[in-house]
Structures are given as structure tokens and as C-alpha cells.
Design an enzyme around this catalytic site. Structure first.
Site, short mmCIF file in Angstrom:
data_model
loop_
_atom_site.label_atom_id
_atom_site.label_comp_id
_atom_site.label_asym_id
_atom_site.label_seq_id
_atom_site.Cartn_x
_atom_site.Cartn_y
_atom_site.Cartn_z
N ASP A 112 -16.73 47.23 -95.43
CA ASP A 112 -17.86 46.29 -95.42
C ASP A 112 -18.17 45.77 -94.01
OD1 ASP A 112 -17.02 46.68 -98.14
OD2 ASP A 112 -18.44 45.09 -98.65
N ASN A 162 -24.08 44.40 -105.17
CA ASN A 162 -24.40 44.19 -106.59
C ASN A 162 -25.40 43.08 -106.86
OD1 ASN A 162 -22.76 46.06 -108.53
ND2 ASN A 162 -21.42 45.57 -106.82
N ASP A 216 -26.47 52.92 -98.07
CA ASP A 216 -25.23 53.49 -98.65
C ASP A 216 -25.09 54.99 -98.36
OD1 ASP A 216 -24.83 51.02 -99.69
OD2 ASP A 216 -24.73 51.65 -101.79
N1 LIG Z 1 -31.71 40.41 -112.04
C1 LIG Z 1 -30.61 40.91 -112.58
N2 LIG Z 1 -30.00 40.29 -113.61
C2 LIG Z 1 -28.86 40.79 -114.16
N3 LIG Z 1 -28.27 41.93 -113.77
C3 LIG Z 1 -28.83 42.62 -112.76
C4 LIG Z 1 -30.03 42.16 -112.12
N4 LIG Z 1 -30.36 43.05 -111.15
C5 LIG Z 1 -29.42 44.02 -111.19
N5 LIG Z 1 -28.51 43.76 -112.15
C6 LIG Z 1 -27.34 44.58 -112.50
O1 LIG Z 1 -26.37 44.38 -111.48
C7 LIG Z 1 -25.69 45.61 -111.20
C8 LIG Z 1 -25.87 45.97 -109.73
O2 LIG Z 1 -27.25 46.24 -109.51
P1 LIG Z 1 -27.73 47.15 -108.29
O3 LIG Z 1 -29.22 47.16 -108.30
O4 LIG Z 1 -27.04 48.48 -108.34
O5 LIG Z 1 -27.16 46.29 -107.07
P2 LIG Z 1 -27.03 46.62 -105.51
O6 LIG Z 1 -27.88 47.82 -105.23
O7 LIG Z 1 -27.52 45.39 -104.81
O8 LIG Z 1 -25.57 46.86 -105.26
C9 LIG Z 1 -26.27 46.64 -112.16
O9 LIG Z 1 -25.44 46.69 -113.30
C10 LIG Z 1 -27.64 46.05 -112.52
O10 LIG Z 1 -28.11 46.46 -113.79
O1 LIG Z 2 -20.93 54.46 -101.27
C1 LIG Z 2 -19.79 54.66 -100.79
O2 LIG Z 2 -19.42 55.76 -100.34
C2 LIG Z 2 -18.84 53.48 -100.69
C3 LIG Z 2 -17.51 53.70 -100.39
C4 LIG Z 2 -16.68 52.61 -100.34
C5 LIG Z 2 -17.18 51.33 -100.52
N1 LIG Z 2 -18.48 51.15 -100.81
C6 LIG Z 2 -18.99 49.79 -101.05
O3 LIG Z 2 -20.39 49.76 -101.08
C7 LIG Z 2 -20.78 48.40 -100.96
C8 LIG Z 2 -22.22 48.30 -100.52
O4 LIG Z 2 -23.06 48.92 -101.46
P1 LIG Z 2 -23.85 48.06 -102.55
O5 LIG Z 2 -24.73 49.08 -103.19
O6 LIG Z 2 -22.82 47.47 -103.48
O7 LIG Z 2 -24.58 47.00 -101.79
C9 LIG Z 2 -19.81 47.77 -99.99
O8 LIG Z 2 -19.39 46.51 -100.48
C10 LIG Z 2 -18.64 48.79 -99.94
O9 LIG Z 2 -17.39 48.18 -100.19
C11 LIG Z 2 -19.30 52.21 -100.91
#
Ligand SMILES: Nc1ncnc2c1ncn2[C@@H]1O[C@H](COP(=O)(O)OP(=O)(O)O)[C@@H](O)[C@H]1O
Ligand SMILES: O=C(O)c1ccc[n+]([C@@H]2O[C@H](COP(=O)([O-])O)[C@@H](O)[C@H]2O)c1
Length: 202
Positions: A55, A12, A35
Site C-alpha cells: 500500500d 473497498n 491496480d
Molecule cells: N455504496 C456502497 N454500499 C455498499 N457496498 C458497496 C458500495 N459500493 C461498493 N460496495 C461494495 O464494496 C465492495 C468493494 O467495492 P469496489 O467497488 O470493488 O471497491 P474499490 O474498487 O474501491 O476497492 C464490493 O463488494 C461492492 O459491492
Molecule cells: O491487485 C493486486 O495485484 C494486489 C496485490 C496485493 C495487494 N493488493 C491490494 O490492493 C489494494 C488497492 O486496491 P483496491 O481496489 O482495494 O483499492 C491495496 O490495499 C493492496 O493491499 C492488490
């Protein structure tokens, strides 16, 4: 010219958000999402803590991920076409598959913790956010397998700290990004850094 960008970072942190923006603006740009290589739930071990161990690197089919990257390296034009990525006129109109710039983004939370991938990157970025913000954002997210209660504190964050230490020792070329700054600022910093490297490589 082929050019590979790593977008790593904590869960996130904003990796997908940044990647999607770069895909729209960088030429002939494909992506591999880590992912997409998660194994099926019944293949994920349950740890002593009682949680499925999502993870860790073994939760991912990293061999398949590396093969996908190799597919791009062997023929980025074919890869782009088969993934619906539109190519610049310079590439489309050329007889040589080698013409123009071809970019691959590798995006994921453990992309710098797998030895066979470490040397493929021309540019390495890593997005961090603090614990509280990470936990807050994670609560709003639904994965294909939803988080059971306590997963974040019991598994996700401790594994992040472990892998982060490992990565800092493995890879010295990483450019760190503060994921709490605006999406725009993060994108601008990365875009500029990539442009500079591309110019230096031409
Ligand atoms: N610079 C930022 N400031 C605030 N929120 C953000 C920012 N970048 C991403 N987010 C929010 O954080 C959440 C996770 O973003 P995402 O791009 O899916 O993260 P990741 O791919 O690293 O798991 C989403 O709700 C996104 O809108
Ligand atoms: O995408 C999936 O199938 C999935 C299933 C179970 C868990 N994940 C979670 O995906 C996370 C990594 O993805 P992201 O986008 O949050 O960086 C990691 O923290 C896992 O716990 C993801």
C-alpha cells in the site's frame, strides 16, 4: 474536448463499482485502473513490520501508468479503439479526431499521491468509508495476492491514514463522497457533478 475524472478512495470504498457505472453512461469514456500497475510480488519490499509493502506508491509502476494516461491524451480515439470502447456516432462519422467529448476515468487508491498525476484531473472525487466498514468489506475480497493475517491493521489502514493526510495537503480540488450511502446515490451525485462541469467547459 478531453476531460479527465479522478475516482480515488480508500480500499473497498466503491471506486470500481462507481467507475463501472460511469463507463456505461458517459460518452466515449475510457478507464485506467491503478491496480493494473502493481509490481510483481518479488519486487515488493518486506517492511520492518514483516509485511510486504503493497500500500505504498513504490509498489506500483507509476511511470507506466502515467505513460498510459499520456497515450490517451495524445489520441483518445485510438486509445478507445484499442481498448474496445465504442465511440459515439458523432466521433465515428467525423474526419477530425478532435471532435466530440472524450472522457478518461483514472481510478485507484493512490491516484492523488503521485505528483506527475495531480495536475491531469479536470475533476477529482474521493470515496471514504469508516474503519469497521472497510475492514468488513476487505475480508470479503480476494486479491491476486491474498491478504496475510493482520495485514489490514498492520499495514493497509495505517498506510491509508498516512496517504490520506498527504493527499489532503497536496490537492485542494477534491470532492469527497460518503461511501456508506447507496451505490445509486453516489453515482447520481458524481454524474450530476460531471455533467455540470462538462456544460461549463463547452
Ligand atoms: N455504496 C456502497 N454500499 C455498499 N457496498 C458497496 C458500495 N459500493 C461498493 N460496495 C461494495 O464494496 C465492495 C468493494 O467495492 P469496489 O467497488 O470493488 O471497491 P474499490 O474498487 O474501491 O476497492 C464490493 O463488494 C461492492 O459491492
Ligand atoms: O491487485 C493486486 O495485484 C494486489 C496485490 C496485493 C495487494 N493488493 C491490494 O490492493 C489494494 C488497492 O486496491 P483496491 O481496489 O482495494 O483499492 C491495496 O490495499 C493492496 O493491499 C492488490
Amino acid at each position: 474536448m478531453k476531460f479527465i475524472i479522478g475516482i480515488g478512495g480508500v480500499t473497498n470504498g466503491g471506486k470500481t463499482t462507481l467507475t463501472n457505472r460511469l463507463l456505461k453512461t458517459l460518452p466515449n469514456c475510457c478507464v485506467v485502473h491503478q491496480d493494473d500497475f502493481f509490481k510483481k510480488p518479488d519486487q515488493i519490499q518486506v517492511g520492518e513490520d514483516g509485511f510486504r509493502q503493497w500500500d505504498v506508491i513504490n509498489a506500483l509502476d507509476m511511470e507506466a501508468m502515467v505513460n498510459t494516461v499520456k497515450g490517451w491524451q495524445e489520441n483518445p480515439v485510438k486509445f478507445a479503439r484499442s481498448h474496445g470502447v465504442s465511440l459515439s456516432p458523432e466521433v465515428e462519422e467525423s474526419d477530425s479526431e478532435q471532435r466530440g467529448i472524450h472522457i478518461l476515468i483514472i481510478e485507484g487508491f493512490l491516484i492523488y499521491n503521485y505528483k506527475p498525476l495531480i495536475d491531469v484531473y479536470d475533476k477529482c472525487f474521493y470515496i471514504s468509508i469508516p474503519y469497521e466498514e472497510c475492514k468488513r468489506r476487505r475480508r470479503t475480497r480476494t486479491y491476486t495476492v491474498p491478504d496475510p493475517p493482520g495485514l489490514f491493521d498492520g499495514h493497509v489502514w495505517p498506510m491509508y491514514l498516512k496517504h490520506r493526510k498527504e493527499m489532503d495537503n497536496n490537492c485542494s480540488r477534491i470532492e469527497y463522497l460518503d461511501g456508506t450511502t447507496t451505490k445509486e446515490d453516489i453515482y447520481n451525485a458524481v454524474y450530476e457533478s460531471v455533467q455540470n462541469s462538462l456544460l461549463n467547459n463547452l
